[in-house]
Design an enzyme around this catalytic site. Structure first.
Site, short mmCIF file in Angstrom:
data_model
loop_
_atom_site.label_atom_id
_atom_site.label_comp_id
_atom_site.label_asym_id
_atom_site.label_seq_id
_atom_site.Cartn_x
_atom_site.Cartn_y
_atom_site.Cartn_z
N PRO A 265 2.21 8.20 -12.49
CA PRO A 265 1.17 8.86 -12.34
C PRO A 265 1.27 10.16 -12.51
O PRO A 265 0.31 10.62 -11.12
CB PRO A 265 -0.19 8.47 -12.78
CG PRO A 265 0.89 7.22 -11.29
CD PRO A 265 1.78 6.75 -11.81
N ASP A 446 0.94 12.22 -6.87
CA ASP A 446 1.58 10.48 -6.80
C ASP A 446 0.01 10.16 -7.69
O ASP A 446 -0.81 9.93 -6.38
CB ASP A 446 2.18 10.13 -7.02
CG ASP A 446 2.04 8.50 -7.45
OD1 ASP A 446 1.47 7.97 -7.49
OD2 ASP A 446 3.13 7.70 -7.21
N HIS A 447 -0.89 10.37 -8.47
CA HIS A 447 -2.17 9.64 -9.16
C HIS A 447 -2.26 8.66 -8.21
O HIS A 447 -3.62 8.41 -8.00
CB HIS A 447 -2.77 10.23 -10.15
CG HIS A 447 -4.31 10.79 -9.80
ND1 HIS A 447 -4.92 11.22 -9.41
CD2 HIS A 447 -4.87 10.86 -11.66
CE1 HIS A 447 -5.70 11.15 -9.54
NE2 HIS A 447 -6.39 10.64 -11.11
N ARG A 448 -1.74 7.74 -7.79
CA ARG A 448 -2.56 6.74 -7.44
C ARG A 448 -2.91 6.41 -6.04
O ARG A 448 -3.66 5.57 -5.61
CB ARG A 448 -0.84 4.75 -7.90
CG ARG A 448 -0.29 5.05 -9.33
CD ARG A 448 0.64 4.00 -9.09
NE ARG A 448 1.31 5.23 -8.94
CZ ARG A 448 3.13 4.48 -8.50
NH1 ARG A 448 3.80 3.36 -9.14
NH2 ARG A 448 4.09 5.33 -7.53
N ILE A 450 -2.99 9.92 -4.56
CA ILE A 450 -3.88 11.33 -4.41
C ILE A 450 -4.52 11.26 -5.66
O ILE A 450 -3.89 11.73 -6.53
CB ILE A 450 -3.10 12.00 -3.65
CG1 ILE A 450 -1.62 11.84 -2.77
CG2 ILE A 450 -3.59 13.38 -3.36
CD1 ILE A 450 -0.61 12.68 -2.84
#
Length: 474
Positions: A265, A446-448, A450
């Protein structure tokens, strides 16, 4: 006196059944020590096997199309007794082709090795297990379903599961098929936590799209989601066309980029750094290199060297950017080293060599090493190890043009920085517009791992460092 010596394939890494794509010698040819004998191609690199001795080829044991492994007999050659070197089979490729490195000329960095013989191509990662499928909209359908069809189908299949109405509504909102969720409640009842765990497992399990095409076998992509098939169009029906095959680097990197774009993501944060003072300092420093050898070799102190040092400082302050998710997706592996990948544009495609231990090297060390790896990349002389172990990637388009863009994360890294072309802009300072050189920055992460606040802090801190390089000394 002359003797006949057998030449075997040395250790080229963890590879078996390597393809022979070119035989460079024939019986009767006179070869020098370290001249190429055969060219091999793995899924990671194309490389030449050098001759261990000077001599005459007597017999070639392989041909184009053969597969060879470590210790396999390549050819025999006639050499003068007493002058032959140690057997090639007991020597690694790097030991054979790397001459003694020159003494370090700049800063505290390690000696910079000269270019090596093997040629580099991008290496795709090994296939990884496919995550459980989630019944998301469009899964298993050739085209979007009519209105209401998806809700009816999910309701029908989920009715077979043992769950409360609130859990069913929660699963329906997430598009989860409850029949795929293992219940942990009494008598196998599916709880809301079970649904959360299922979604988390599906989203964090690394995967690649199966199949040879970019869209995967039968359109299957990450998490078992069925991707719409691309239309097949006869373009020649509309006018003249030319069919041009992709380069090998493009063919190998394409599925890797496709996987990263779908499985991670991405969030991209944009900013501009005021590098007016930095650029003035860089130009002044470039005219007065610290050693005469730097001046003689015309090493350029580029902006990229400053960006690498500033990036390391930002990684130290925000260590979650210098990390990777483990295989389970539930643990973060924090790295205590700083190896920075630098995207290099070549005639064969984009490659990303890695500069190691950036934190231990000075600006002139980095400038010199950047020049070396860039030349090696464009000459296709990078080895597989030159592209491994990166913590964070810099992708600079400043030499070409443009401003902001959305770079794709180079997994298993969790972030990448895109750099555009710096331009002069009017900036409001002290009640007046003043000309300042502004550098466009594009940070994808990476939104998982950060969240948006951490991404904003990272790029803001990086911009502050570039705006006042004295901060790097603090």
């Amino acid at each position: 006196m002359t003797i006949i010596k057998e030449v075997f394939l040395p250790d080229i890494g963890n590879f078996k059944d390597v393809d022979v794509i070119d035989v460079l010698v024939a019986p009767g040819d006179r070869v020098q020590r370290e001249s190429g004998l055969v060219t091999l191609e793995t899924d990671k690199a194309t490389m030449e096997v050098p001759s261990p001795d000077e001599g005459t080829i007597t017999m070639v044991k392989v041909k184009v199309g053969d597969k060879v492994s470590k210790g396999g007999l390549l050819l025999t050659m006639e050499v003068t007794a007493g002058e032959e070197s140690r057997p090639l089979a007991s020597t690694s490729v790097s030991e054979v082709i790397l001459p003694a490195p020159p003494p370090a000329a700049w800063g505290r960095g390690r000696p910079i090795p000269p270019p090596v013989t093997p040629t580099m191509v991008v290496s795709p990662p090994p296939p990884l297990p496919v995550a459980p499928a989630i019944a998301l909209p469009g899964q298993g359908l050739e085209r979007p379903p009519p209105a209401g069809t998806l809700a009816q189908r999910n309701e029908t299949t989920s009715s077979l599961a043992h769950a409360s109405p609130s859990v069913r509504r929660f699963a329906r909102e997430l598009g989860v098929d409850l029949t795929r969720v293992q219940g942990s409640g009494p008598k196998g009842r599916v709880t809301q936590e079970d649904v959360r765990s299922y979604v988390k497992s599906a989203l964090t399990t690394p995967m690649v799209a199966s199949g040879a095409s970019l869209h995967g076998e039968k359109g299957t992509g990450p998490m078992g989601i069925r991707l719409p098939e691309l239309p097949v169009v006869d373009f020649s029906a509309f006018g003249p066309v030319e069919v041009r095959p992709l380069s090998r680097i493009q063919r190998l990197s394409g599925p890797n980029l496709h996987r990263n774009a779908l499985a991670i993501p991405h969030i991209t944060q944009f900013d501009e750094a005021d590098i007016t003072e930095l650029e003035s300092f860089r130009q002044a420093a470039e005219t007065t290199p610290p050693t005469t050898s730097a001046d003689e070799t015309k090493i350029r102190l580029t902006l990229l060297a400053f960006l690498m040092k500033a990036t390391v400082a930002a990684l130290r302050r925000y260590p979650q950017f210098n990390a990777a998710l483990d295989q389970s997706g539930e643990n973060l592996i924090l790295k205590s080293y700083f190896h920075i990948g630098v995207a290099v544009d070549t005639a064969y495609g984009l490659v990303v060599p890695v500069i190691r231990e950036v934190d231990r090297k000075g600006l002139w060390d980095l400038a010199a090493e950047l020049a070396v790896v860039s030349d090696k990349a464009r000459a296709r002389k990078l080895m597989p190890d030159d592209m491994q172990g990166g913590c964070f990637t810099l992708s600079s388009l400043g030499g070409i043009g443009g401003s902001h863009f959305t770079p794709i994360i180079n997994a298993p890294e969790v972030a990448i920085l895109g750099i555009g072309r710096a331009t002069m802009k009017p900036v409001w300072q002290n009640n007046a517009f003043v000309p300042r050189r502004m550098l466009p920055l594009s940070l994808s992460y990476d939104h998982r791992v950060i969240d948006g606040a951490a991404g904003a802090r990272f790029i803001t801190y990086l911009s502050q460092l570039l705006g006042d390089i004295r901060r790097l000394l603090l």
